[in-house]
Design a protein around this motif. Structure first.
Motif, PDB file in Angstrom:
ATOM      1  N   ILE A 111      41.731  37.718  32.287  1.00  0.00           N
ATOM      2  CA  ILE A 111      40.528  36.910  32.153  1.00  0.00           C
ATOM      3  C   ILE A 111      40.814  35.715  31.255  1.00  0.00           C
ATOM      4  O   ILE A 111      41.560  35.812  30.277  1.00  0.00           O
ATOM      5  N   ASP A 112      40.245  34.584  31.615  1.00  0.00           N
ATOM      6  CA  ASP A 112      40.425  33.364  30.823  1.00  0.00           C
ATOM      7  C   ASP A 112      39.288  32.410  31.156  1.00  0.00           C
ATOM      8  O   ASP A 112      38.478  32.674  32.053  1.00  0.00           O
ATOM      9  N   HIS A 113      39.215  31.299  30.449  1.00  0.00           N
ATOM     10  CA  HIS A 113      38.182  30.303  30.725  1.00  0.00           C
ATOM     11  C   HIS A 113      38.806  28.917  30.719  1.00  0.00           C
ATOM     12  O   HIS A 113      39.895  28.707  30.189  1.00  0.00           O
ATOM     13  N   VAL A 173      33.898  27.463  32.793  1.00  0.00           N
ATOM     14  CA  VAL A 173      34.063  28.401  33.897  1.00  0.00           C
ATOM     15  C   VAL A 173      34.882  29.596  33.425  1.00  0.00           C
ATOM     16  O   VAL A 173      35.879  29.426  32.718  1.00  0.00           O
ATOM     17  N   VAL A 182      37.240  32.730  34.579  1.00  0.00           N
ATOM     18  CA  VAL A 182      38.083  33.093  35.717  1.00  0.00           C
ATOM     19  C   VAL A 182      38.640  34.503  35.491  1.00  0.00           C
ATOM     20  O   VAL A 182      39.057  34.845  34.383  1.00  0.00           O
ATOM     21  N   VAL A 195      41.220  37.477  37.359  1.00  0.00           N
ATOM     22  CA  VAL A 195      42.234  37.739  38.387  1.00  0.00           C
ATOM     23  C   VAL A 195      42.715  39.183  38.269  1.00  0.00           C
ATOM     24  O   VAL A 195      43.014  39.666  37.165  1.00  0.00           O
ATOM     25  N   ALA A 199      40.803  37.068  43.114  1.00  0.00           N
ATOM     26  CA  ALA A 199      40.524  36.094  42.056  1.00  0.00           C
ATOM     27  C   ALA A 199      39.077  35.661  42.180  1.00  0.00           C
ATOM     28  O   ALA A 199      38.604  35.367  43.282  1.00  0.00           O
ATOM     29  N   ARG A 200      38.363  35.643  41.076  1.00  0.00           N
ATOM     30  CA  ARG A 200      36.960  35.259  41.076  1.00  0.00           C
ATOM     31  C   ARG A 200      36.677  34.339  39.900  1.00  0.00           C
ATOM     32  O   ARG A 200      37.351  34.397  38.876  1.00  0.00           O
ATOM     33  N   ALA A 201      35.673  33.512  40.062  1.00  0.00           N
ATOM     34  CA  ALA A 201      35.295  32.566  39.015  1.00  0.00           C
ATOM     35  C   ALA A 201      33.784  32.481  38.949  1.00  0.00           C
ATOM     36  O   ALA A 201      33.091  32.697  39.944  1.00  0.00           O
ATOM     37  N   GLN A 260      31.859  42.059  37.574  1.00  0.00           N
ATOM     38  CA  GLN A 260      33.076  41.902  38.353  1.00  0.00           C
ATOM     39  C   GLN A 260      34.173  42.909  38.000  1.00  0.00           C
ATOM     40  O   GLN A 260      35.024  43.206  38.840  1.00  0.00           O
ATOM     41  N   VAL A 284      46.070  34.292  35.716  1.00  0.00           N
ATOM     42  CA  VAL A 284      44.758  33.661  35.696  1.00  0.00           C
ATOM     43  C   VAL A 284      44.860  32.189  35.311  1.00  0.00           C
ATOM     44  O   VAL A 284      44.091  31.350  35.783  1.00  0.00           O
ATOM     45  N   GLU A 285      45.821  31.848  34.465  1.00  0.00           N
ATOM     46  CA  GLU A 285      45.991  30.446  34.104  1.00  0.00           C
ATOM     47  C   GLU A 285      46.507  29.635  35.284  1.00  0.00           C
ATOM     48  O   GLU A 285      46.219  28.442  35.413  1.00  0.00           O
TER      49      GLU A 285
END
Length: 270
Positions: A151-153, A184, A186, A188, A203-205, A223, A268-269
């Motif tokens: 997970i990241d933003h 956002v 994100v 993965v 992958a979802r955002a 999620q 995720v990045e």
């Protein structure tokens, strides 16, 4: 999607069955509640699992609308309905229209265009287009991301155009220029099999209101399976969020640590 909701939709064989099944708004609300809360009501603001129903117009009261609940946590007391903080949030359409749209989309093997959906439901094409996106998000909740999840933003958008007549812009969060960038979240899922040619993980955002713990939890709880192995950077919100999952590891980007054995957020990045 809960088994109750899925059965209610798939057992409808004809358009006449659909009209009969979704003619009552109260029944539609109950069906949607079984979909959103398969294990019982949960406060969308704090996650507390106890709440009370507020007397509404369905039992003769005028102040509250039917299906309004209040969190029983003394620190929260948030009032919510089944659509609060879901893709149907603040909808003005009857729930019967939403469920009819979901049934029509489930019956279509190759998808349903917004034009056809609008004709079937008696709404405008822009409304049907927005409904289609919301319904796909609702259906996506059938499969929660599990296993190893990163997970990241990030911020989505560009710099605002500079007008020489405007005053100098201020500074935004983390020193970013004061632009209209959108935060956002994100997520993965790493694939179990990394052999070349095998399918990649999902992958979802999601657009979030900010980078607070509440915003991160709201995006993640819909999620990510609670039994997942979560990986993130050292952001404060992510560290606190990790307590909600079976395992959680972080990499410290501030110390130039980007990979530690199998711990990283490079997927995720990317």
């Amino acid at each position: 999607m809960s088994e109750t909701m899925l059965a209610a939709l798939t057992n409808i064989r004809t358009a006449e069955d659909m009209v009969v099944a979704f003619r009552d708004e109260e029944q539609c609300r109950r069906l949607l509640e079984s979909m959103v809360w398969p294990a019982g009501r949960v406060c969308p603001a704090c996650g507390y699992k106890r709440s009370i129903a507020i007397a509404g117009r369905d039992i003769g009261k005028r102040r509250a609308r039917p299906g309004l609940y209040q969190c029983s946590s003394g620190d929260c007391r948030f009032q919510f309905t089944v659509t609060t903080h879901t893709p149907l949030h603040s909808t003005k359409l009857p729930l019967s229209v939403w469920l009819k749209g979901m049934w029509l989309m489930l019956q279509s093997d190759k998808g349903l265009s917004s034009v056809r959906l609008a004709e079937a439901l008696g709404v405008s094409q822009p409304t049907a287009w927005r409904m289609g996106h919301a319904l796909r998000l609702m259906a996506a909740r059938e499969h929660m991301l599990d296993g190893t999840v990163e997970i990241d933003h990030f911020y989505l958008g560009g710099r605002a155009r500079i007008n020489p007549d405007d005053p100098p812009p201020g500074r935004g969060r983390k020193g970013l220029p004061n632009t209209q960038k959108t935060p956002v979240m994100v997520i993965v899922q790493r694939p179990d099999d990394v052999t070349p040619g095998t399918p990649a993980g999902d992958a979802r955002a999601a657009v979030v209101t900010g980078l607070s713990l509440r915003a991160a939890a709201r995006a993640a709880e819909a999620q990510i399976d609670p039994d997942a192995y979560l990986m993130s950077d050292e952001a404060t919100a992510f560290i606190a969020l990790g307590e909600n999952y079976a395992r959680h590891d972080t990499v410290k980007h501030s110390s130039r640590e980007y990979v530690r054995d199998a711990v990283h957020v490079n997927s995720v990045e990317g």
